[in-house]
Design a protein around this motif. Structure first.
Motif, PDB file in Angstrom:
ATOM      1  N   GLU A  17       0.834  -1.206   0.000  1.00 27.92           N
ATOM      2  CA  GLU A  17       0.000   0.000   0.000  1.00 27.92           C
ATOM      3  C   GLU A  17       0.867   1.253   0.000  1.00 27.92           C
ATOM      4  N   GLN A  20       2.367   1.878  -3.432  1.00 32.20           N
ATOM      5  CA  GLN A  20       1.366   2.427  -4.362  1.00 32.20           C
ATOM      6  C   GLN A  20       1.129   3.907  -4.080  1.00 32.20           C
ATOM      7  N   GLU A  21       1.091   4.276  -2.798  1.00 32.28           N
ATOM      8  CA  GLU A  21       0.870   5.682  -2.425  1.00 32.28           C
ATOM      9  C   GLU A  21       2.049   6.553  -2.864  1.00 32.28           C
ATOM     10  N   GLU A  23       4.098   5.927  -5.350  1.00 27.56           N
ATOM     11  CA  GLU A  23       4.027   6.006  -6.818  1.00 27.56           C
ATOM     12  C   GLU A  23       2.980   7.019  -7.260  1.00 27.56           C
ATOM     13  N   GLN A  24       1.850   7.079  -6.540  1.00 20.19           N
ATOM     14  CA  GLN A  24       0.794   8.029  -6.886  1.00 20.19           C
ATOM     15  C   GLN A  24       1.248   9.464  -6.614  1.00 20.19           C
ATOM     16  N   ILE A  25       1.974   9.669  -5.506  1.00 21.24           N
ATOM     17  CA  ILE A  25       2.517  10.999  -5.217  1.00 21.24           C
ATOM     18  C   ILE A  25       3.450  11.437  -6.341  1.00 21.24           C
ATOM     19  N   VAL A  27       3.377  10.464  -9.469  1.00 15.87           N
ATOM     20  CA  VAL A  27       2.552  10.743 -10.653  1.00 15.87           C
ATOM     21  C   VAL A  27       1.912  12.118 -10.542  1.00 15.87           C
ATOM     22  N   ASP A  28       1.372  12.421  -9.366  1.00 19.53           N
ATOM     23  CA  ASP A  28       0.717  13.719  -9.158  1.00 19.53           C
ATOM     24  C   ASP A  28       1.712  14.868  -9.294  1.00 19.53           C
ATOM     25  N   ASN A  31       2.327  15.254 -13.001  1.00 16.34           N
ATOM     26  CA  ASN A  31       1.166  15.829 -13.688  1.00 16.34           C
ATOM     27  C   ASN A  31       1.042  17.326 -13.427  1.00 16.34           C
ATOM     28  N   HIS A  79       6.021  10.992   1.551  1.00 16.99           N
ATOM     29  CA  HIS A  79       5.159   9.954   2.115  1.00 16.99           C
ATOM     30  C   HIS A  79       5.539   9.659   3.563  1.00 16.99           C
ATOM     31  N   ASN A  90      -1.280  11.621   0.511  1.00 17.85           N
ATOM     32  CA  ASN A  90      -1.401  12.006  -0.895  1.00 17.85           C
ATOM     33  C   ASN A  90      -0.778  13.380  -1.108  1.00 17.85           C
TER      34      ASN A  90
END
Length: 225
Positions: A17, A20-21, A23-25, A27-28, A31, A79, A90
């Motif tokens: 978990e 994944q968090e 990796e999402q940070i 990506v954000d 972006n 994170h 996030n």
């Protein structure tokens, strides 16, 4: 045995978990082109710091700032701090709650110059100082010393104005040298001998503080000769 197996499974689930968090940070951040904004903020701050250095160096006829460097906090560090603070994990929360996503470090030779630099930064009309953390007057429990300024700075991307927050750390060369070892201790906390090394490091912090004060007095003595 069953309990151990469950603990192992839970640990793996938590690690998955967290990965994944993180990796999402990342990506954000990509972006939002946050690195571009970081470079913009750093460029403006470094220009201001260079001018301050020139002004103070001319006024006092000596070198004031020895080094200036910057960094953008990495997704895994973001994170880890969100977890430590108990916040939602996030990037949206990080932008609202964390003051040090963008960091600038100023290293100078003498302790009194730290406050001269801070005073000059405070006079900048387009730079708002939100908070001051004086870890020189009151060091952290582990002995860490530095002056931290949390600042808001307007930037313009096309016709859009944004306000970005950054943390400016100002310290002496001796304080900076000490912090290098302190950073290494972060990854040694559970290792045998770490507690003794941390105690020794804290003692050196007190010696550095005393030495910094002596160097200011000696500089003034030499100037009077």
């Amino acid at each position: 045995m069953i309990r151990r197996m469950k603990q192992g499974i839970n640990r793996k689930e938590i690690e998955k978990e967290s990965k994944q968090e993180i990796e999402q940070i990342a990506v954000d951040m990509e972006n939002e082109k946050y690195e571009l904004r970081y470079q913009y903020v750093v460029g403006i701050l470094e220009a201001k710091i260079n001018i301050i250095n020139e002004q103070l160096s001319r006024e006092y006829h000596r070198e004031i700032i020895r080094d200036v460097n910057s960094r953008l906090k990495k997704p895994d560090s973001i994170h880890a701090k969100l977890v430590r603070k108990g916040y939602e994990r996030n990037f949206a929360t990080a932008k609202k709650k964390l003051n040090d996503l963008i960091g600038i470090r100023i290293v100078c030779l003498f302790q009194d110059d730290i406050y001269r630099i801070a005073e000059m930064l405070e006079k900048q009309q387009d730079l708002e100082i939100i908070k001051v953390k004086d870890y020189i007057e009151k060091p952290k429990k582990n002995g860490y010393m530095s002056l931290h300024l949390i600042v808001d700075l307007p930037i313009y991307l096309g016709d859009k104005k944004e306000t970005k927050r950054a943390e400016i750390q100002i310290r002496t060369t001796a304080m900076d040298f000490w912090s290098v070892l302190d950073y290494q201790m972060i990854y040694k906390k559970d290792v045998k001998g770490a507690e003794e090394a941390a105690k020794e490091l804290k003692g050196y912090s007190e010696e550095i503080a005393a030495l910094d004060r002596k160097m200011v007095k000696l500089r003034e003595k030499i100037a009077r000769i």
